[in-house]
Scaffold this active site. Structure first.
Site, short mmCIF file in Angstrom:
data_model
loop_
_atom_site.label_atom_id
_atom_site.label_comp_id
_atom_site.label_asym_id
_atom_site.label_seq_id
_atom_site.Cartn_x
_atom_site.Cartn_y
_atom_site.Cartn_z
N GLU A 1 42.67 29.10 30.04
CA GLU A 1 42.41 30.27 29.20
C GLU A 1 43.74 30.85 28.72
O GLU A 1 43.83 32.00 28.32
CB GLU A 1 41.55 31.30 29.92
CG GLU A 1 42.03 31.71 31.29
CD GLU A 1 41.09 32.71 31.97
OE1 GLU A 1 40.83 33.75 31.36
OE2 GLU A 1 40.65 32.45 33.09
N CYS B 1 37.81 31.40 33.98
CA CYS B 1 38.25 30.64 35.17
C CYS B 1 37.28 29.54 35.58
O CYS B 1 37.53 28.81 36.53
CB CYS B 1 38.46 31.60 36.35
SG CYS B 1 39.55 32.95 35.96
N HIS C 1 36.42 30.75 44.04
CA HIS C 1 37.40 31.14 43.03
C HIS C 1 38.10 32.38 43.60
O HIS C 1 37.45 33.29 44.10
CB HIS C 1 36.71 31.49 41.71
CG HIS C 1 37.62 32.23 40.76
ND1 HIS C 1 38.82 31.71 40.35
CD2 HIS C 1 37.52 33.47 40.21
CE1 HIS C 1 39.43 32.58 39.56
NE2 HIS C 1 38.66 33.66 39.46
N1 CAA Z 1 45.48 50.33 52.51
C1 CAA Z 1 44.50 49.39 52.54
N2 CAA Z 1 43.59 49.19 51.53
C2 CAA Z 1 43.71 50.01 50.45
C3 CAA Z 1 44.71 50.99 50.35
C4 CAA Z 1 45.61 51.15 51.45
N3 CAA Z 1 46.59 52.05 51.42
N4 CAA Z 1 44.56 51.61 49.16
C5 CAA Z 1 43.51 51.02 48.53
N5 CAA Z 1 43.00 50.04 49.32
C6 CAA Z 1 41.88 49.16 49.04
C7 CAA Z 1 40.70 49.84 48.38
O1 CAA Z 1 39.89 50.50 49.32
C8 CAA Z 1 40.00 48.64 47.73
O2 CAA Z 1 39.30 47.93 48.73
P1 CAA Z 1 37.77 47.54 48.48
O3 CAA Z 1 37.75 46.79 47.16
O4 CAA Z 1 37.44 46.68 49.64
O5 CAA Z 1 37.02 48.81 48.40
C9 CAA Z 1 41.18 47.74 47.31
O6 CAA Z 1 42.31 48.22 48.04
C10 CAA Z 1 41.49 47.81 45.83
O7 CAA Z 1 41.61 49.16 45.50
P2 CAA Z 1 41.09 49.70 44.11
O8 CAA Z 1 39.70 49.25 43.85
O9 CAA Z 1 41.40 51.15 44.04
O10 CAA Z 1 42.08 48.90 43.18
P3 CAA Z 1 42.37 49.02 41.66
O11 CAA Z 1 41.57 50.06 40.99
O12 CAA Z 1 43.84 49.14 41.56
O13 CAA Z 1 41.88 47.60 41.05
C11 CAA Z 1 41.27 45.36 40.74
C12 CAA Z 1 41.70 46.43 41.75
C13 CAA Z 1 39.96 45.78 40.06
C14 CAA Z 1 41.05 44.04 41.46
C15 CAA Z 1 42.39 45.20 39.66
O14 CAA Z 1 43.54 44.70 40.26
C16 CAA Z 1 41.98 44.28 38.52
O15 CAA Z 1 41.41 44.74 37.52
N6 CAA Z 1 42.28 42.94 38.60
C17 CAA Z 1 41.90 41.98 37.57
C18 CAA Z 1 40.42 41.71 37.53
C19 CAA Z 1 39.95 40.82 38.68
O16 CAA Z 1 40.69 40.11 39.30
N7 CAA Z 1 38.61 40.88 38.94
C20 CAA Z 1 38.01 40.01 39.95
C21 CAA Z 1 36.67 39.49 39.53
S1 CAA Z 1 36.78 38.72 37.92
C22 CAA Z 1 37.28 37.12 38.24
O17 CAA Z 1 37.21 36.66 39.34
C23 CAA Z 1 37.82 36.30 37.10
C24 CAA Z 1 39.29 36.35 37.11
O18 CAA Z 1 39.94 35.53 37.71
C25 CAA Z 1 39.94 37.42 36.39
#
Ligand code: CAA
Length: 387
Positions: free
Chosen positions: A79, A111, A233
């Site tokens: 991609e 992916c 994945h």
């Molecule tokens: N200590 C331990 N854990 C902590 C923490 C701390 N101090 N602070 C936060 N966390 C935890 C949160 O509780 C959360 O855990 P859970 O998901 O188990 O609840 C985790 O850290 C992530 O925190 P947030 O949800 O607040 O994180 P974020 O808003 O910054 O976003 C994300 C996380 C959505 C993955 C972002 O990085 C993102 O958009 N990534 C790209 C999209 C992606 O990878 N999506 C996955 C599915 S899509 C897919 O698989 C296709 C692909 O390859 C893209």
């Protein structure tokens, strides 16, 4: 006829950053990245390395002269394509010196692409048993500096040679696919970075897994105990675990611990590399095979493939007798250990240096396969000197 993965290898660029450094630079608690997201390091590539060079470097050590004569199809899943018309598989066909009477093309569905490639290859080999098919998953996962997806970036390629009587994984004819038109992650033409609805992407990943798993169980009359391990994945290593937990609720503690231990082995490499997009599931498979001492000949491995947008698939394979002799565990440890750690400043600089395809340029890079120049919008590649 047994058809499946005969050879498999991966390549990641020789630079990485530590996730503690990134967290501190972004004023985030490092535990969020290490525990919450589940990433320790992230691969970074300079502009002299692209999806072609990752792919060629991943294929380089596994293809014999005999393979090159027998390969009649090269499928590249990506991609991060570098051209809207010409397939990267055509360039790789030349760089890898594959015999001329071969088909070469590129496929896309986020992916998921490499899984489509594998299923296509499997059907082709069943029709043409003497054929070998090269399936390559190669990508650069970039969300942008300071973006929400920044800690889930990565880069690299996985190369797989499929054939009859494979030496590593014999694939079953049991795949269950699911397509849903959802905007969880997409990249409109001309955009450098994807648009992402993070929470929706997590949710769609999990519900897609549960749906294909339930359908698989129904069609195959299967249960979790039939599987020695499941590989996922891995956009970030916490993601597969979240999906896994959704189906483990009603399992015994012993069963939960068995499946979660295998999952941990499958994410060892991804924790150090980040998201490879199309290659992530297959890097997970390599990590599982190279880091688990609990698998043996005949073990059934379930594979969950997910591409945003969204297409998901669950399928399986069985480990072939002697599969360990075809792994490259020591080489992979060295590949990961020998990478150079970048400071966050150096990473930001490398990240921001985009390749300008409209300006002629030359590059010097030590990698076996790397970009040597851009002339008249055409990329030219350096090749390793003949042995
Ligand atoms: N200590 C331990 N854990 C902590 C923490 C701390 N101090 N602070 C936060 N966390 C935890 C949160 O509780 C959360 O855990 P859970 O998901 O188990 O609840 C985790 O850290 C992530 O925190 P947030 O949800 O607040 O994180 P974020 O808003 O910054 O976003 C994300 C996380 C959505 C993955 C972002 O990085 C993102 O958009 N990534 C790209 C999209 C992606 O990878 N999506 C996955 C599915 S899509 C897919 O698989 C296709 C692909 O390859 C893209």
């Amino acid at each position: 006829m047994n058809v499946g993965i005969d050879k498999i290898d991966f390549f990641v660029p020789p630079y990485f950053i530590d996730m503690t450094d990134l967290a501190l630079a972004r004023q985030v608690d490092p535990n969020k990245f290490h525990i919450g997201i589940g990433q320790d390091q992230m691969a970074v590539n300079p502009k002299s390395q692209d999806i072609i060079t990752f792919a060629a470097n991943a294929c380089h050590s596994i293809l014999s002269e005999e393979d090159k004569q027998k390969i009649d199809m090269i499928i590249v899943a990506t991609e991060s394509g570098i051209d809207a018309s010409k397939a990267s598989a055509v360039i790789l066909h030349r760089l890898l010196k594959i015999q001329p009477f071969a088909r070469a093309f590129e496929i896309k569905e986020a992916c998921y692409g490499a899984t489509a490639g594998i299923q296509f290859a499997k059907a082709h080999i069943k029709e043409h048993p003497s054929s070998k098919v090269l399936v390559i998953a190669t990508d650069i996962a970039k969300y942008g500096l300071y973006s929400g997806g920044e800690p889930t970036q990565g880069a690299g390629a996985v190369a797989m040679l499929l054939s009859k009587d494979p030496h590593i994984l014999s694939l079953a004819e049991d795949q269950v696919s699911l397509t849903q038109d959802i905007y969880d992650f997409w990249r409109p033409m001309g955009h450098d970075y994807p648009s992402v609805d993070g929470p929706l992407s997590n949710e769609t990943y999990i519900q897609s897994f549960v749906k294909v798993w339930q359908e698989y169980q129904k069609r195959q009359k299967a249960s979790l105990t039939d599987f020695s391990a499941l590989a996922f994945h891995i956009p970030y290593t916490k993601m597969g675990k979240k999906a896994l937990l959704a189906i483990l609720e009603n399992e015994t503690e012993e069963e939960q611990s068995r499946i979660l231990s295998r999952y941990k082995e499958s994410i060892t490499y991804s924790r150090r590399v980040g998201n490879l997009y199309t290659g992530s599931l297959y890097l997970g498979l390599i990590s599982l095979l190279e880091n688990s001492s609990q698998l043996s000949e005949g073990a059934k491995i379930g594979l969950f493939s997910y591409g945003s947008g969204a297409v998901a698939e669950f399928f399986s394979g069985r480990l072939v007798k002697g599969y360990k002799d075809y792994l490259h565990t020591t080489f992979h440890k060295r590949l990961l250990d020998d990478r150079k750690q970048l400071s966050i400043e150096a990473y930001e600089e490398m990240f921001s240096e985009q390749l300008d395809i409209d300006t002629d340029n030359t590059f010097s890079d030590v990698l076996s396969y790397s970009l040597s120049s851009v002339k008249n919008t055409i990329r030219h590649y350096k090749e390793p000197s003949p042995k």
